[in-house]
Design a protein around this motif. Structure first.
Motif, mmCIF file in Angstrom:
data_model
loop_
_atom_site.group_PDB
_atom_site.id
_atom_site.type_symbol
_atom_site.label_atom_id
_atom_site.label_comp_id
_atom_site.label_asym_id
_atom_site.label_seq_id
_atom_site.Cartn_x
_atom_site.Cartn_y
_atom_site.Cartn_z
ATOM 1 N N LEU A 242 -2.719 -8.931 -3.986
ATOM 2 C CA LEU A 242 -2.217 -10.206 -4.983
ATOM 3 C C LEU A 242 -0.721 -9.602 -4.719
ATOM 4 C CD1 LEU A 242 -1.695 -12.604 -5.463
ATOM 5 C CD2 LEU A 242 -2.349 -11.964 -7.764
ATOM 6 N N PRO A 243 -0.263 -8.231 -5.055
ATOM 7 C CA PRO A 243 1.084 -8.499 -4.821
ATOM 8 C C PRO A 243 2.039 -8.260 -3.486
ATOM 9 C CG PRO A 243 -0.104 -6.579 -6.686
ATOM 10 C CD PRO A 243 -0.602 -6.572 -5.823
ATOM 11 N N SER A 244 1.046 -7.682 -3.056
ATOM 12 C CA SER A 244 1.495 -7.921 -1.261
ATOM 13 C C SER A 244 1.518 -9.150 -0.819
ATOM 14 C CB SER A 244 1.316 -6.839 -0.345
ATOM 15 O OG SER A 244 -0.628 -7.863 -0.208
ATOM 16 N N ILE A 245 0.551 -10.289 -1.085
ATOM 17 C CA ILE A 245 0.624 -11.562 -1.134
ATOM 18 C C ILE A 245 1.859 -12.529 -1.814
ATOM 19 C CG2 ILE A 245 -0.675 -13.806 -0.952
ATOM 20 C CD1 ILE A 245 -3.358 -12.051 -0.958
ATOM 21 N N ASN A 246 2.375 -12.123 -2.937
ATOM 22 C CA ASN A 246 3.052 -12.314 -3.292
ATOM 23 C C ASN A 246 4.435 -12.463 -3.179
ATOM 24 O OD1 ASN A 246 3.968 -13.626 -5.831
ATOM 25 N ND2 ASN A 246 5.098 -11.483 -6.144
ATOM 26 N N PHE A 247 4.979 -10.895 -2.955
ATOM 27 C CA PHE A 247 6.138 -11.051 -1.895
ATOM 28 C C PHE A 247 5.781 -11.530 -0.736
ATOM 29 C CE2 PHE A 247 8.923 -7.582 0.299
ATOM 30 C CZ PHE A 247 9.973 -7.781 -0.754
ATOM 31 N N GLU A 248 4.440 -11.419 -0.092
ATOM 32 C CA GLU A 248 4.666 -12.135 1.464
ATOM 33 C C GLU A 248 5.408 -13.833 1.312
ATOM 34 O OE1 GLU A 248 2.386 -13.176 5.230
ATOM 35 O OE2 GLU A 248 1.030 -13.068 2.979
ATOM 36 N N ASN A 249 4.831 -14.264 0.315
ATOM 37 C CA ASN A 249 4.703 -15.720 -0.345
ATOM 38 C C ASN A 249 6.694 -16.149 -0.286
ATOM 39 O OD1 ASN A 249 4.860 -17.760 -1.997
ATOM 40 N ND2 ASN A 249 3.466 -18.707 -0.826
ATOM 41 N N ARG A 250 7.056 -15.093 -1.571
ATOM 42 C CA ARG A 250 8.443 -15.638 -2.105
ATOM 43 C C ARG A 250 9.412 -14.663 -1.564
ATOM 44 N NH1 ARG A 250 6.130 -19.911 -5.131
ATOM 45 N NH2 ARG A 250 4.625 -19.064 -6.620
ATOM 46 N N GLN A 251 8.919 -13.775 -0.708
ATOM 47 C CA GLN A 251 10.194 -13.163 -0.071
ATOM 48 C C GLN A 251 10.173 -13.392 0.820
ATOM 49 O OE1 GLN A 251 12.305 -11.794 -3.021
ATOM 50 N NE2 GLN A 251 10.799 -11.977 -4.163
ATOM 51 N N ALA A 285 11.918 -2.496 3.494
ATOM 52 C CA ALA A 285 10.866 -2.062 2.979
ATOM 53 C C ALA A 285 10.359 -1.966 2.106
ATOM 54 C CB ALA A 285 11.845 -0.651 2.397
ATOM 55 N N GLN A 286 10.698 -2.779 0.500
ATOM 56 C CA GLN A 286 9.852 -4.086 0.154
ATOM 57 C C GLN A 286 8.458 -4.177 0.296
ATOM 58 O OE1 GLN A 286 12.493 -6.376 -2.076
ATOM 59 N NE2 GLN A 286 13.880 -4.618 -3.773
ATOM 60 N N LEU A 287 8.412 -4.540 1.187
ATOM 61 C CA LEU A 287 7.743 -5.285 1.817
ATOM 62 C C LEU A 287 6.753 -4.381 2.222
ATOM 63 C CD1 LEU A 287 5.231 -7.420 3.265
ATOM 64 C CD2 LEU A 287 7.041 -7.561 4.926
ATOM 65 N N LEU A 288 6.676 -2.780 2.824
ATOM 66 C CA LEU A 288 6.388 -2.113 3.733
ATOM 67 C C LEU A 288 5.633 -1.009 1.968
ATOM 68 C CD1 LEU A 288 8.454 -1.446 6.986
ATOM 69 C CD2 LEU A 288 5.247 -2.468 6.403
ATOM 70 N N GLU A 289 6.475 -1.222 1.849
ATOM 71 C CA GLU A 289 6.173 -0.378 0.380
ATOM 72 C C GLU A 289 5.284 -0.378 -0.137
ATOM 73 O OE1 GLU A 289 8.583 2.036 -3.477
ATOM 74 O OE2 GLU A 289 8.301 -0.658 -3.242
ATOM 75 N N LEU A 290 4.709 -2.425 -0.629
ATOM 76 C CA LEU A 290 3.238 -2.835 -0.820
ATOM 77 C C LEU A 290 2.249 -2.878 -0.209
ATOM 78 C CD1 LEU A 290 5.310 -5.725 -2.459
ATOM 79 C CD2 LEU A 290 3.841 -3.940 -4.019
ATOM 80 N N VAL A 291 2.778 -2.563 1.504
ATOM 81 C CA VAL A 291 1.146 -3.235 2.451
ATOM 82 C C VAL A 291 0.968 -1.809 2.576
ATOM 83 C CG1 VAL A 291 0.617 -4.330 4.586
ATOM 84 C CG2 VAL A 291 2.562 -5.368 3.095
ATOM 85 N N ARG A 292 1.420 -0.614 2.845
ATOM 86 C CA ARG A 292 1.083 0.875 3.589
ATOM 87 C C ARG A 292 -0.055 1.029 2.871
ATOM 88 N NH1 ARG A 292 7.038 2.286 4.617
ATOM 89 N NH2 ARG A 292 6.728 1.978 6.663
ATOM 90 N N PRO A 293 -0.263 1.005 1.392
ATOM 91 C CA PRO A 293 -0.906 1.254 0.326
ATOM 92 C C PRO A 293 -2.849 1.107 1.143
ATOM 93 C CG PRO A 293 1.181 1.639 -0.858
ATOM 94 C CD PRO A 293 0.830 0.667 0.005
ATOM 95 N N LEU A 294 -2.556 0.042 1.105
ATOM 96 C CA LEU A 294 -3.436 -0.853 1.612
ATOM 97 C C LEU A 294 -4.399 -0.501 2.875
ATOM 98 C CD1 LEU A 294 -2.681 -4.703 0.691
ATOM 99 C CD2 LEU A 294 -3.428 -2.750 -0.637
ATOM 100 N N GLN A 295 -3.456 -0.114 4.075
ATOM 101 C CA GLN A 295 -4.372 0.583 4.952
ATOM 102 C C GLN A 295 -4.505 -0.275 5.750
ATOM 103 O OE1 GLN A 295 -6.356 3.764 3.825
ATOM 104 N NE2 GLN A 295 -4.257 5.311 4.432
ATOM 105 N N PRO A 296 -4.210 -1.148 5.935
ATOM 106 C CA PRO A 296 -4.554 -2.643 6.878
ATOM 107 C C PRO A 296 -4.449 -2.493 7.845
ATOM 108 C CG PRO A 296 -1.992 -3.409 6.663
ATOM 109 C CD PRO A 296 -2.609 -1.857 5.332
ATOM 110 N N ILE A 297 -5.249 -3.065 9.202
ATOM 111 C CA ILE A 297 -5.292 -3.106 10.842
ATOM 112 C C ILE A 297 -3.686 -2.910 10.916
ATOM 113 C CG2 ILE A 297 -6.502 -3.232 12.782
ATOM 114 C CD1 ILE A 297 -9.064 -4.410 10.979
ATOM 115 N N ALA A 298 -3.580 -3.914 10.834
ATOM 116 C CA ALA A 298 -2.267 -4.248 11.543
ATOM 117 C C ALA A 298 -1.022 -3.107 11.419
ATOM 118 C CB ALA A 298 -1.590 -5.471 11.300
ATOM 119 N N LEU A 299 -1.132 -2.471 10.567
ATOM 120 C CA LEU A 299 -0.054 -1.185 10.298
ATOM 121 C C LEU A 299 -0.452 0.052 11.266
ATOM 122 C CD1 LEU A 299 2.350 -0.842 8.357
ATOM 123 C CD2 LEU A 299 1.419 -0.369 6.758
ATOM 124 N N ASN A 300 -1.984 -0.040 11.931
ATOM 125 C CA ASN A 300 -1.805 0.959 12.491
ATOM 126 C C ASN A 300 -2.889 0.124 13.614
ATOM 127 O OD1 ASN A 300 -1.937 2.896 10.312
ATOM 128 N ND2 ASN A 300 -2.838 0.995 9.122
#
Length: 303
Positions: A242-251, A285-300
Motif C-alpha cells: 500500500l505505501p508504494s500504491i499510495n505514492f504512485e496514486n498521489r504523487q 527517488a522516493q518512489l524507488l525507495e518504496l518499491v525496491r524492498p518489494l523486489q517486483p519483477i519489473a525492477l529486475n
C-alpha cells in the motif's frame, strides 16, 4: 475461476527521448507484464497516455501489441471517444486484430460536453453490436455520472456489457450495490485507480483489479489470498504494497510504471510527451525507495 478475474495491468506506452513511440519497447513492456503473472493486459488506456497519442500511432500500437501478445493472455483495447462512430470503428479494428475485449468511458469531451444517460446507453449499445465484451470504465475523468440503475440496465439489456471498472469515490459501496441490483448480469466487477482501495473493493465483491504495470506481481498476492478466503494473508499482503500504491496514486500517476521499468531495464526511456512534466528527481527517488524492498519483477526484468 471467473474468466473476468485476477489482475489486468494497463501497459504504459514507451517513447524514445525524442518523443517518438518506442514500438520495440512496447513489446518488451508486454512481455514483462506477462512475466509478472498478469491475468490480462489493457492497452491504450489513460495510464497508457492515450490522450497524447495520434490516431496513426494508436492504430500501430493496437496492431503490433495484439500481434505480439498473440493471445498468451487476454488483451483489452481501450476505445473511448466522444463520437460513437469513432468508438465503433476502434472496436471493429481491435476485433479484427485479435482483441478479446474493449474498454470505454462514457462519451465526453472536455469539461462541458458530456453524454446523457440515453446517449451513453446508445453508444455502448452500438459498440456492443461489434461483438466484443465491453468493460465500462466508471472514472471521474469523464465527468459523466453513471448511476447504478443505468449500469444495471446496460448489463441486462446490452449483451456485450459484462465488465465494470469502478474507480469513482467510494467505489466499494458502488460495486456492492451494482452486484446486489444486477446479479448475474454483472460478470466482471473490477477495482481500478491503482488498487488504492483494493481490499475494500474486494470485500464489496470485485473479482479483479486493473492496476498500473508497476508492481502487479505483488498486488496479485492480495487478490489470490482474498479469493482463497485467507483474509489475514490478504490484509498482510495489502499492507506491504500500500505505501508504494499510495505514492504512485498521489504523487506520480502513469509516470511511476515507466520509472520502475527504466530502472529495471525493461525500456530505455521514461519520456512523457509535453505538457506532462517528468518526475522530479526527488519524487522518483522516493518512489524507488518504496518499491525496491518489494523486489517486483519489473525492477529486475531486464537486468
Amino acid at each position: 475461476m471467473n474468466i473476468y478475474s485476477g489482475i489486468w495491468p494497463v501497459a504504459p506506452t514507451p517513447f524514445h527521448p525524442n518523443g517518438a513511440v518506442d514500438y520495440e519497447g512496447m513489446e518488451r513492456v508486454l512481455d514483462c507484464i506477462i512475466d509478472q503473472g498478469s491475468d490480462g493486459i489493457c492497452i491504450l488506456a489513460n495510464f497508457s497516455e492515450q490522450f497524447l497519442i495520434t490516431d496513426e500511432e494508436r492504430r500501430l500500437l493496437t496492431e503490433r501489441s495484439l500481434a505480439h501478445v498473440a493471445r498468451r493472455v487476454p488483451t483489452i483495447v481501450t476505445i473511448s471517444h466522444y463520437a460513437t462512430q469513432i468508438a465503433v470503428g476502434r472496436a471493429n479494428h481491435a476485433k479484427a486484430h485479435g482483441a478479446e475485449m474493449v474498454m470505454m468511458m462514457p462519451p465526453y469531451h472536455g469539461a462541458l460536453m458530456r453524454g446523457t444517460a440515453e446517449q451513453t446507453y446508445d453508444q455502448f449499445a452500438r459498440v456492443g453490436e461489434v461483438g466484443l465484451p465491453i468493460m465500462v470504465q466508471d472514472a471521474p475523468l469523464s465527468g459523466v455520472d453513471l448511476p447504478v440503475p443505468l449500469l444495471v440496465r446496460m448489463a441486462r439489456e446490452i449483451e456485450m456489457v459484462k465488465l465494470f471498472k469502478i474507480e469513482c469515490p467510494q467505489a466499494a459501496s458502488k460495486i456492492r450495490a451494482l452486484i446486489a441490483e444486477g446479479g448475474d448480469a454483472i460478470e466482471g466487477p473490477f477495482d481500478g485507480e491503482e488498487a488504492i482501495t483494493l481490499m475494500a473493493d474486494l470485500d464489496g465483491g470485485a473479482t479483479g483489479a486493473m492496476t498500473s504495470a508497476m508492481i502487479p506481481d505483488q498486488i496479485k498476492l492480495v487478490l489470490a489470498h482474498h479469493a482463497s478466503g485467507d483474509r489475514d494473508a490478504a490484509q498482510a499482503a495489502y499492507a506491504r504494497v500500500l505505501p508504494s500504491i499510495n505514492f504512485e496514486n498521489r504523487q506520480c500517476g502513469f509516470r511511476s510504471a515507466k520509472a520502475v521499468m527504466v530502472e529495471g531495464g525493461v525500456i530505455g526511456s521514461e519520456f512523457c510527451r509535453h505538457p506532462i512534466s517528468p518526475l522530479h528527481p526527488d519524487t522518483r527517488a522516493q518512489l524507488l525507495e518504496l518499491v525496491r524492498p518489494l523486489q517486483p519483477i519489473a525492477l529486475n526484468w531486464g537486468r
